[in-house]
Design an enzyme around this catalytic site. Sequence first.
Site, PDB file in Angstrom:
ATOM      1  N   ASP A   1      66.373   7.791  39.741  1.00  0.00           N
ATOM      2  CA  ASP A   1      66.118   8.228  41.119  1.00  0.00           C
ATOM      3  C   ASP A   1      67.209   9.162  41.637  1.00  0.00           C
ATOM      4  OD1 ASP A   1      63.780   6.728  41.370  1.00  0.00           O
ATOM      5  OD2 ASP A   1      64.882   4.929  41.942  1.00  0.00           O
TER       6      ASP A   1
ATOM      7  N   ASP B   1      60.563   4.667  46.046  1.00  0.00           N
ATOM      8  CA  ASP B   1      60.348   4.310  44.653  1.00  0.00           C
ATOM      9  C   ASP B   1      59.713   2.907  44.694  1.00  0.00           C
ATOM     10  OD1 ASP B   1      60.717   4.152  41.795  1.00  0.00           O
ATOM     11  OD2 ASP B   1      62.404   2.825  42.204  1.00  0.00           O
TER      12      ASP B   1
ATOM     13  N   ASP C   1      66.458   3.120  43.717  1.00  0.00           N
ATOM     14  CA  ASP C   1      67.543   2.264  43.223  1.00  0.00           C
ATOM     15  C   ASP C   1      67.980   2.593  41.798  1.00  0.00           C
ATOM     16  OD1 ASP C   1      66.362  -0.513  41.440  1.00  0.00           O
ATOM     17  OD2 ASP C   1      65.151   1.206  41.987  1.00  0.00           O
TER      18      ASP C   1
END
Length: 614
Positions: free
Chosen positions: A511, A314, A507
């Site tokens: 996600d 990410d 995080d």
Amino acid sequence: MKKKGIKIIVALALYFIALIVKFPNEWINNTIYVVSYLTVGLEIVRKAFRNIIRGKVFDENFLMTVATIGAFGIGEFPEAVAVMLFYQVGELFQSYAVDKSRKSIASLMDIRPDFANIERDGKIERIDPDEVNVGEIIVIKPGEKVPLDGYVVEGKTSLDTKALTGEALPKEIEEGEEVLSGCINLNGVIKVKVTKEYGESTVSKILDLVENASNKKSKSENFITKFARYYTPVVVIIAVVLAILPPLIISNATFSDWLYRALSFLVVSCPCALVISIPLSFFGGIGGASKMGVLIKGSNYLEQLANTEIVVFDKTGTLTEGIFEVQKIEAVGISKEELLKITAYAENYSNHPISLSVKRAYGKEIDEKQIIKTEELSGLGIVAKIEEQEVLVGNEKLMREKQINFAKCNEIGTILYVAIDGRYAGYLVIADRIKQDAKQAIQELKKNHIKQTIMLTGDKKEVGEKVAKELAIDKAYTELLPTGKVEKVEELLREKSEKGKLVFVGDGINDAPVLAISDIGIAMGALGSDAAIETADVVLMTDEPSKIVNAIQLAKKTMNIVKQNIVFAIFIKVLVLVLSAFGISTMWEAVFADVGVSVIAIINALRVLKVKNR
């Protein structure tokens, strides 16, 4: 361990007395051998009989008991004692190894707080952390552990965060900043407002992860467990056949000779080296990782990490800080300091992340008396009157709508154009900062033969591609919704090889679905959301992407040690089993093939605990 060590020394002394001193009557020597044997072996014999009663027959205690009592039966007193002595030396090594592995994980258990000092009715009470409610004020004195998560409402101090993050340097904390349970207060007294109950706190979750890590076994461990379950009864049956059949069908074959061979065969057959060293290697790997601030929730994930093929990141909060900052100020007709001040005053009443970043960059107290009025124009920006000046702060559309003659900025990030009294005054570039070790992490991953590094982000195309280019990431997919991230990861999972694993690092709460469907989900633990940490298989307590490289290297090292131990133990055992069956090896070689191999395998497994914390 100390008791076991004393028993071994006493038994060894008696053994050498019986071996060296020749007493007038042989029964005296044999009695000393038996006393030596009982000193170290009585516990094993008891366990064997206890297990037989419980229906657990074929274990190492049974094998050692049958082999040694059988050796006494055919008059091989020295060898019977030697087998038990060497076996107990191996057990001592095992205890030491397990103890050392446990200590690396048990050091984490020291973060469990014993009490909380709570402020109630002007008095300080010492109570159990479980009894503290959210919103209450706790007082943490120098040398005490932070019992619950919260933020500082009074005081400042340095915190030792080593137990959580693996970092040796203390962290400076002052009023308004967040503190995590499990840290140790080093100097000042602080008052903390509790934001989470103990069961939801950082320390509670970490302890839960560590305590449950050993429940998730790797394929190698499951293989060894199944192997031992079938292997042990088979070798016992072969040993019985070896003792009985040859004397009946081979001429001149003596029963005592073939019984000796069968007993040697039994001693060799004990699968201790595999049963002990393989789980110990994984246990050590998890302990070694915890030293680095990496929590791995089970040995199965450690095994999978060693086969990592694709690493998907990410962007925000993972490769970047997740905090917007003023990266550049370009002023026209006024100083940069004046431009920043005017912008901060105009943005004063907004809580938008962009506005907060401008105020942080200004860093001074804002005199609100100078701000006469502000008006937020949706999708455009802010119009403000500051003292006698009319200030415009916003995007290109605002400048065009107000017919301001401005120079377009081509920087990547959020651009705030500023005009004062109808004249263009310059612009500010606000962007998310890339983490210090992010570039190093990508480089190291490629050096460790990771086939692809990929970035998924919901951010704009130009922003995402700039970050990917700066970090030399192989592919970047931008403007993705959470469902888009899931679809992209599912597509990548189909593309990888059969043995290769896909790691996703994230995080945010958005996600969590991607972390769940990946082969291995890695969450940023310090700033990551609770949902991400709960769903992930691995948690990085320092939020450093470079720790992923450490974890993969440690996983590969652990798997190499596991493979070495399996090959070495099986090769030596098979070799000596064959030699024992043909009468070429004695019980001394059998002892080496069992205890010696176990000790070597255990010492090899201990290597995984030696980790370098970057």
